[in-house]
Design an enzyme around this catalytic site. Sequence first.
Site, PDB file in Angstrom:
ATOM      1  CG  HIS A 140      -1.831  -1.103   1.405  1.00 29.89           C
ATOM      2  ND1 HIS A 140      -1.691  -2.059   2.385  1.00 29.89           N
ATOM      3  CD2 HIS A 140      -2.943  -1.443   0.711  1.00 29.89           C
ATOM      4  CE1 HIS A 140      -2.686  -2.923   2.304  1.00 29.89           C
ATOM      5  NE2 HIS A 140      -3.456  -2.587   1.290  1.00 29.89           N
ATOM      6  CE  LYS A 162       6.668  -6.241   2.473  1.00 25.93           C
ATOM      7  NZ  LYS A 162       7.035  -5.900   3.826  1.00 25.93           N
TER       8      LYS A 162
HETATM    9  P1  AMP Z   1      -6.335  -4.015  -0.399  1.00 23.98           P
HETATM   10  O1  AMP Z   1      -6.224  -3.168   0.829  1.00 23.98           O
HETATM   11  O2  AMP Z   1      -5.840  -5.400  -0.221  1.00 23.98           O
HETATM   12  O3  AMP Z   1      -7.705  -3.920  -1.035  1.00 23.98           O
HETATM   13  O4  AMP Z   1      -5.338  -3.371  -1.456  1.00 23.98           O
HETATM   14  C1  AMP Z   1      -5.417  -2.013  -1.819  1.00 23.98           C
HETATM   15  C2  AMP Z   1      -4.530  -1.776  -3.005  1.00 23.98           C
HETATM   16  O5  AMP Z   1      -3.180  -2.101  -2.670  1.00 23.98           O
HETATM   17  C3  AMP Z   1      -4.896  -2.626  -4.221  1.00 23.98           C
HETATM   18  O6  AMP Z   1      -4.780  -1.841  -5.397  1.00 23.98           O
HETATM   19  C4  AMP Z   1      -3.869  -3.716  -4.177  1.00 23.98           C
HETATM   20  O7  AMP Z   1      -3.586  -4.274  -5.444  1.00 23.98           O
HETATM   21  C5  AMP Z   1      -2.659  -2.978  -3.643  1.00 23.98           C
HETATM   22  N1  AMP Z   1      -1.722  -3.933  -3.039  1.00 23.98           N
HETATM   23  C6  AMP Z   1      -1.992  -4.859  -2.089  1.00 23.98           C
HETATM   24  N2  AMP Z   1      -0.902  -5.614  -1.835  1.00 23.98           N
HETATM   25  C7  AMP Z   1       0.073  -5.162  -2.661  1.00 23.98           C
HETATM   26  C8  AMP Z   1       1.435  -5.534  -2.888  1.00 23.98           C
HETATM   27  N3  AMP Z   1       2.017  -6.537  -2.225  1.00 23.98           N
HETATM   28  N4  AMP Z   1       2.140  -4.853  -3.819  1.00 23.98           N
HETATM   29  C9  AMP Z   1       1.564  -3.837  -4.512  1.00 23.98           C
HETATM   30  N5  AMP Z   1       0.289  -3.438  -4.350  1.00 23.98           N
HETATM   31  C10 AMP Z   1      -0.444  -4.089  -3.440  1.00 23.98           C
END
Ligand code: AMP
Length: 285
Positions: A40, A187
């Site tokens: 994030h 992650k």
């Molecule tokens: P989430 O909180 O899991 O809904 O993720 C929010 C945003 O962060 C989404 O666009 C995810 O694709 C991105 N995201 C989550 N994990 C990663 C990661 N390991 N590397 C890059 N972006 C991430």
Amino acid sequence: MSEPQIISNPAEVQKIARQWKKEGLSIGLVPTMGYLHDGHRSLIHKAAEQNDRVVVSIFVNPIQFGPNEDLDSYPRDLEADTAVCASEGVDIIFHPEPKDMYGEHFLTHVAVDDITTVLCGKTRPIHFRGVTTVVNKLMNISKADRAYFGQKDAQQLVVVKRMVKDLNMDIEIVGCPIVREEDGLAKSSRNKYLSAEERKAAPVLNRALTKAHDLMDAGERNADKIRQTITEELQKEPLADIEYVSVVDAELLKDVEGEVTGPVLVAIAVRIGTTRLIDNFSFGE
Ligand code: AMP
């Protein structure tokens, strides 16, 4: 380091965003479900580099969870998240309650066809409709010029780009690379669910994908061979239960039969114990 404003009311965020637009300032939006990690943070960092103002939304969106999924147990830590946002210079943390987003008589959804019924959409039939609906709302509330999404959720990125294109939405979608742990595990907030033993098993996803990527670097183009290589590597790990191993074209997410000739997404979903993990790589873009 200035503290971000934490706001739960959509109209209040919209009012500030309207003022920013009047002043000619650009706005970057980073939609998240919170429990922020370095993945994030990389999105937030890029948003801060490319925009005058940054809005991070932290919202565990109920309408993208199926009935037997982890809505209630999804990890939350607003205090730690606020510290991450403060250190990256975020202006607003938009942190609504479900009732702020879906009041009485909520009747409108945004749905993308076809590409939402494959890969993760097969086992999560309502998921992407929930994502595209909330992302639309977040874009309208924040009045963002750019929105940032991780390649980690590759299908989500393809679906959001398709929605923006199909509906002529005036916003730029910026994809950001996957951030990984030292042992290669992508992650994820959901990694917290893994027991010590499961955590040791989890890097098998990245190991299997790396093997396939190496094979493709060496010239392999047979899609079945690529799927087979990944499957065999995953099967070496007794705790890994495969949901899918897919090689699809990068735009319409259709299974590649025979040879890979254009840009593809190589994507997998695997359960380690009860935790569902996803990972992927793009090739030929
Ligand atoms: P989430 O909180 O899991 O809904 O993720 C929010 C945003 O962060 C989404 O666009 C995810 O694709 C991105 N995201 C989550 N994990 C990663 C990661 N390991 N590397 C890059 N972006 C991430």
